[in-house]
Design a protein around this motif. Sequence first.
Motif, PDB file in Angstrom:
ATOM      1  N   UNK A 179       0.966  -1.034   0.074  1.00 17.80           N
ATOM      2  CA  UNK A 179      -0.032  -0.074  -0.053  1.00 17.80           C
ATOM      3  C   UNK A 179       0.978   1.283   0.144  1.00 17.80           C
ATOM      4  N   UNK A 180       2.029   1.214   0.606  1.00 17.04           N
ATOM      5  CA  UNK A 180       2.772   2.268   0.812  1.00 17.04           C
ATOM      6  C   UNK A 180       3.690   2.714  -0.351  1.00 17.04           C
ATOM      7  N   UNK A 181       3.995   1.564  -1.297  1.00 17.14           N
ATOM      8  CA  UNK A 181       4.550   1.592  -2.483  1.00 17.14           C
ATOM      9  C   UNK A 181       3.543   2.364  -3.539  1.00 17.14           C
ATOM     10  N   UNK A 182       2.249   1.609  -3.593  1.00 18.62           N
ATOM     11  CA  UNK A 182       1.237   2.104  -4.454  1.00 18.62           C
ATOM     12  C   UNK A 182       1.051   3.672  -4.399  1.00 18.62           C
ATOM     13  N   UNK A 183       0.990   4.049  -3.057  1.00 17.35           N
ATOM     14  CA  UNK A 183       0.720   5.527  -2.689  1.00 17.35           C
ATOM     15  C   UNK A 183       1.815   6.416  -3.086  1.00 17.35           C
ATOM     16  N   UNK A 184       3.068   5.965  -2.988  1.00 18.01           N
ATOM     17  CA  UNK A 184       4.379   6.892  -3.200  1.00 18.01           C
ATOM     18  C   UNK A 184       4.289   6.774  -5.011  1.00 18.01           C
ATOM     19  N   UNK A 185       3.672   5.812  -5.660  1.00 16.95           N
ATOM     20  CA  UNK A 185       3.877   5.641  -7.125  1.00 16.95           C
ATOM     21  C   UNK A 185       2.584   6.862  -7.346  1.00 16.95           C
TER      22      UNK A 185
END
Length: 76
Positions: free
Chosen positions: A7-13
């Motif tokens: 979720x953190x990775x998707x949010x940063x993208x």
Amino acid sequence: MVGPERAEHQESQLRRALPDRLCRTASAGVAELTEYRAGLSTEAEIITERAASEWRPGIGMLIDRFGVTWVLEVAA
């Protein structure tokens, strides 16, 4: 990646890819999405390759040559 890390990775993208302009296109199927992507990907920056997500059978993001961010989704 799983759970909070994913979720953190998707949010940063998303934060990286969302400039002042955002166009969002949902297609009726994979074939239509593939045509959209082929047309838009010339000189584009690919943010994410098309892949399944928790909410869609396929989603991908790119920034086209004009600086417009596209979120391309396969309709569920």
